[in-house]
Design a protein around this motif. Structure first.
Motif, PDB file in Angstrom:
ATOM      1  N   GLU A 317       0.843  -1.190   0.000  1.00  0.00           N
ATOM      2  CA  GLU A 317       0.000   0.000   0.000  1.00  0.00           C
ATOM      3  C   GLU A 317       0.881   1.243   0.000  1.00  0.00           C
ATOM      4  O   GLU A 317       1.591   1.526   0.962  1.00  0.00           O
ATOM      5  CB  GLU A 317      -0.886   0.004   1.245  1.00  0.00           C
ATOM      6  N   GLY A 318       0.869   1.999  -1.109  1.00  0.00           N
ATOM      7  CA  GLY A 318       1.553   3.275  -1.156  1.00  0.00           C
ATOM      8  C   GLY A 318       3.061   3.215  -1.342  1.00  0.00           C
ATOM      9  O   GLY A 318       3.728   4.248  -1.232  1.00  0.00           O
ATOM     10  N   THR A 319       3.643   2.069  -1.582  1.00  0.00           N
ATOM     11  CA  THR A 319       5.091   1.959  -1.772  1.00  0.00           C
ATOM     12  C   THR A 319       5.408   0.699  -2.566  1.00  0.00           C
ATOM     13  O   THR A 319       4.569  -0.202  -2.675  1.00  0.00           O
ATOM     14  CB  THR A 319       5.831   1.919  -0.420  1.00  0.00           C
ATOM     15  N   ASP A 320       6.603   0.655  -3.101  1.00  0.00           N
ATOM     16  CA  ASP A 320       7.038  -0.567  -3.783  1.00  0.00           C
ATOM     17  C   ASP A 320       8.354  -1.085  -3.222  1.00  0.00           C
ATOM     18  O   ASP A 320       8.975  -1.970  -3.779  1.00  0.00           O
ATOM     19  CB  ASP A 320       7.168  -0.336  -5.292  1.00  0.00           C
ATOM     20  N   THR A 321       8.810  -0.491  -2.083  1.00  0.00           N
ATOM     21  CA  THR A 321      10.025  -0.969  -1.411  1.00  0.00           C
ATOM     22  C   THR A 321       9.832  -0.930   0.101  1.00  0.00           C
ATOM     23  O   THR A 321       8.970  -0.212   0.613  1.00  0.00           O
ATOM     24  CB  THR A 321      11.256  -0.105  -1.766  1.00  0.00           C
ATOM     25  N   VAL A 322      10.682  -1.701   0.797  1.00  0.00           N
ATOM     26  CA  VAL A 322      10.726  -1.658   2.254  1.00  0.00           C
ATOM     27  C   VAL A 322      12.199  -1.529   2.659  1.00  0.00           C
ATOM     28  O   VAL A 322      13.073  -2.155   2.065  1.00  0.00           O
ATOM     29  CB  VAL A 322      10.101  -2.918   2.887  1.00  0.00           C
ATOM     30  N   VAL A 323      12.460  -0.702   3.655  1.00  0.00           N
ATOM     31  CA  VAL A 323      13.835  -0.472   4.107  1.00  0.00           C
ATOM     32  C   VAL A 323      14.279  -1.621   5.007  1.00  0.00           C
ATOM     33  O   VAL A 323      13.551  -2.033   5.920  1.00  0.00           O
ATOM     34  CB  VAL A 323      13.952   0.869   4.862  1.00  0.00           C
ATOM     35  N   ALA A 324      15.495  -2.128   4.760  1.00  0.00           N
ATOM     36  CA  ALA A 324      16.068  -3.191   5.595  1.00  0.00           C
ATOM     37  C   ALA A 324      17.158  -2.587   6.472  1.00  0.00           C
ATOM     38  O   ALA A 324      17.915  -1.721   6.052  1.00  0.00           O
ATOM     39  CB  ALA A 324      16.649  -4.303   4.728  1.00  0.00           C
ATOM     40  N   ARG A 325      17.245  -3.077   7.702  1.00  0.00           N
ATOM     41  CA  ARG A 325      18.292  -2.689   8.647  1.00  0.00           C
ATOM     42  C   ARG A 325      18.851  -3.953   9.280  1.00  0.00           C
ATOM     43  O   ARG A 325      18.261  -5.037   9.168  1.00  0.00           O
ATOM     44  CB  ARG A 325      17.731  -1.778   9.749  1.00  0.00           C
ATOM     45  N   VAL A 326      19.995  -3.815   9.960  1.00  0.00           N
ATOM     46  CA  VAL A 326      20.565  -4.978  10.638  1.00  0.00           C
ATOM     47  C   VAL A 326      19.849  -5.187  11.965  1.00  0.00           C
ATOM     48  O   VAL A 326      19.430  -4.236  12.628  1.00  0.00           O
ATOM     49  CB  VAL A 326      22.083  -4.814  10.879  1.00  0.00           C
ATOM     50  N   GLN A 327      19.725  -6.440  12.353  1.00  0.00           N
ATOM     51  CA  GLN A 327      19.077  -6.762  13.622  1.00  0.00           C
ATOM     52  C   GLN A 327      19.978  -6.395  14.799  1.00  0.00           C
ATOM     53  O   GLN A 327      19.507  -5.888  15.822  1.00  0.00           O
ATOM     54  CB  GLN A 327      18.747  -8.258  13.652  1.00  0.00           C
ATOM     55  N   GLU A 328      21.275  -6.651  14.644  1.00  0.00           N
ATOM     56  CA  GLU A 328      22.256  -6.284  15.651  1.00  0.00           C
ATOM     57  C   GLU A 328      23.413  -5.572  14.973  1.00  0.00           C
ATOM     58  O   GLU A 328      23.838  -5.950  13.885  1.00  0.00           O
ATOM     59  CB  GLU A 328      22.773  -7.526  16.399  1.00  0.00           C
ATOM     60  N   ASP A 392       6.372  -2.070   9.406  1.00  0.00           N
ATOM     61  CA  ASP A 392       5.282  -2.870   8.847  1.00  0.00           C
ATOM     62  C   ASP A 392       4.952  -2.358   7.447  1.00  0.00           C
ATOM     63  O   ASP A 392       5.059  -1.167   7.163  1.00  0.00           O
ATOM     64  CB  ASP A 392       4.015  -2.738   9.713  1.00  0.00           C
ATOM     65  N   VAL A 393       4.540  -3.265   6.568  1.00  0.00           N
ATOM     66  CA  VAL A 393       4.079  -2.887   5.235  1.00  0.00           C
ATOM     67  C   VAL A 393       2.714  -3.526   5.014  1.00  0.00           C
ATOM     68  O   VAL A 393       2.586  -4.758   5.048  1.00  0.00           O
ATOM     69  CB  VAL A 393       5.062  -3.344   4.133  1.00  0.00           C
ATOM     70  N   GLN A 394       1.689  -2.674   4.802  1.00  0.00           N
ATOM     71  CA  GLN A 394       0.331  -3.161   4.621  1.00  0.00           C
ATOM     72  C   GLN A 394       0.086  -3.528   3.155  1.00  0.00           C
ATOM     73  O   GLN A 394       0.720  -2.990   2.245  1.00  0.00           O
ATOM     74  CB  GLN A 394      -0.679  -2.095   5.063  1.00  0.00           C
TER      75      GLN A 394
END
Length: 462
Positions: A317-328, A392-394
């Motif tokens: 919804e409203g985007t075509d990407t999601v930002v990734a980050r490191v867990q630690e 979250d990405v809906q």
């Protein structure tokens, strides 16, 4: 006056640069220590910050006591013993200690707590206390010495051999600066160990055979009353001396909750400018720590709040990407002037972009695993570090409907039925149109016939 002021300012700046530039530009490579061997190590990661002949074995004097204490604290952590245990000194444990060795004159049959014995061993290198501890932990000295060597091997020590538990000089007992740093790093993980070895003076309670003992630490790096050596940031750990090995010192500084451990071996007495003699193990350790704080800081290589990469996602919804980050994250002690972006190479793997992998689709939750990343520096590879969704990405309902329809149409049977239905609908529409046209034509013909009939019938006269 303005010109003079500017010239004065430039002159002062030039002097400062001349004083500090050589240190800053060459300190990392050319730090000179008047010591046989030295090392500076991150106790958590084993990262070596500075090294001088750190792999070479030397006589280590009473610094061997750190291993004796480590085994006692590990036994306590397992629940095998308690620091409050009352330990009775045996005649066997007290045999064979040289008359010139440091002791607390513990007598056979004397009862002391294990904690008091550790204070005697770590604060003032009491050889008799070390033997009593060893016998209490393992039952006999030989078994304990084997345990010392086994534990050293487990820690990754490669140039270490123990033949006694108290550090009394013996040509067969040796270690390297690196190995002692590994042992001390393990010991530093026990808070009580650091508390004891950082004690300057303490009174040990009286026993059944002794009055109160006053223990006095000879590690001058932690003693404010020895200003020639005192370093306010130093924490413990253990010093020692032997004619063969010279002055040895294991110390540490605490940086943001992380101990940076130093080891200096083979220190000698050297004449100072003021006419005194200085113990090089203390002066060089202090010099090493000052060099470290001047040139190094604890820097974030990757942070959990840093956006690493944008990952394509479908049906969102409203985007075509999601930002990734490191867990630690990853942090290291590094030179202040080191440019991280140029020296640390990142390699990113996104699972949904691998050959044959299913594409990433919404909805996903924050923390969903998206891939992994490794970081390389100076030939070392760190990681892998897990990459997760930053938010979250809906799912988009419209995109989901389109996707479902597209997926449905890829089924051959469904496709045939769909086109059959379309053809039937088209034929039906064509039939309805044709039917309506014919009906309309008949209606027009009928109406026309009626009109003609009306006009040909004569009217009757009244």
């Amino acid at each position: 006056m303005t010109v003079m002021k500017r010239l004065s300012a430039l002159l002062v700046a030039a002097i400062l640069v001349s004083l500090f530039a050589p240190l800053c530009s060459s300190a990392l490579d050319e730090l000179t220590l008047d010591i046989k061997a030295a090392i500076l190590m991150n106790s958590e990661t084993g990262e070596v910050i500075y090294s001088k002949d750190s792999e070479k074995p030397y006589h280590i004097a009473e610094t061997a006591v750190v291993m004796t204490a480590l085994l006692a604290f590990e036994a306590a952590a397992r629940g095998d013993v308690s620091l409050s245990d009352t330990v009775t000194a045996s005649a066997e444990a007290l045999e064979g200690i040289p008359e010139d060795a440091e002791t607390q004159k513990i007598q056979p049959g004397e009862k002391m707590s294990l904690e008091s014995l550790l204070y005697c061993a770590l604060v003032c290198s009491a050889a008799d206390a070390c033997n009593v501890i060893a016998q209490y932990i393992s039952g006999d000295l030989d078994t304990f010495i084997k345990l010392m060597n086994d534990r050293a091997a487990e820690l990754g020590c490669k140039n270490t051999r123990f033949v006694n538990a108290n550090g009394v000089e013996n040509n067969e007992q040796f270690s390297s600066a690196r190995d002692l740093a590994l042992i001390a790093s393990a010991a530093a993980g026990h808070d009580k160990f650091m508390e004891i070895c950082n004690t300057v003076t303490i009174e040990v309670t009286e026993t059944n055979l002794s009055a109160i003992r006053l223990l006095d630490n000879s590690n001058y790096l932690i003693r404010p009353d020895y200003p020639r050596y005192y370093y306010s940031y130093a924490c413990g750990i253990k010093n020692g001396y032997s004619e063969t090995g010279g002055h040895c010192l294991i110390s540490a500084v605490n940086v943001d909750g992380i101990y940076v451990v130093s080891v200096t071996l083979g220190g000698q007495l050297a004449a100072a400018d003021n006419g005194y003699y200085e113990i090089r193990s203390f002066t060089e350790t202090r010099k090493l720590f000052k060099w470290f704080f001047l040139n190094y800081s604890y820097r974030d290589i990757i942070s959990p709040i840093e956006p690493i990469v944008e990952v394509p996602i479908a049906l969102a919804e409203g985007t075509d990407t999601v930002v990734a980050r490191v867990q630690e994250g990853l942090s290291m002690f590094l030179p202040n002037d080191l440019k991280l972006s140029e020296t640390f190479k990142r390699e990113i793997t996104i699972y949904s972009q691998q050959e044959g992998a299913e594409k990433l689709k919404a909805p996903i939750s924050e923390g969903t695993v998206l891939g992994e990343m490794t970081v390389s520096f100076n030939g070392e590879t760190y990681g892998p570090f897990t990459l997760v969704a930053n938010t979250d990405v809906q799912v988009s309902k419209l995109e989901l409907m389109r996707a479902n329809l597209s997926s449905l149409m890829k089924n051959p049977l469904v496709s045939i039925i769909f086109w059959v239905v379309i053809i039937v609908i088209v034929l039906y529409i064509a039939f309805v149109i044709q039917y309506n046209r014919r009906r309309a034509k008949k209606r027009r013909e009928f109406n026309k016939l009626n009109e003609n009939s009306v006009t040909t019938i004569p009217r009757k006269k009244p």
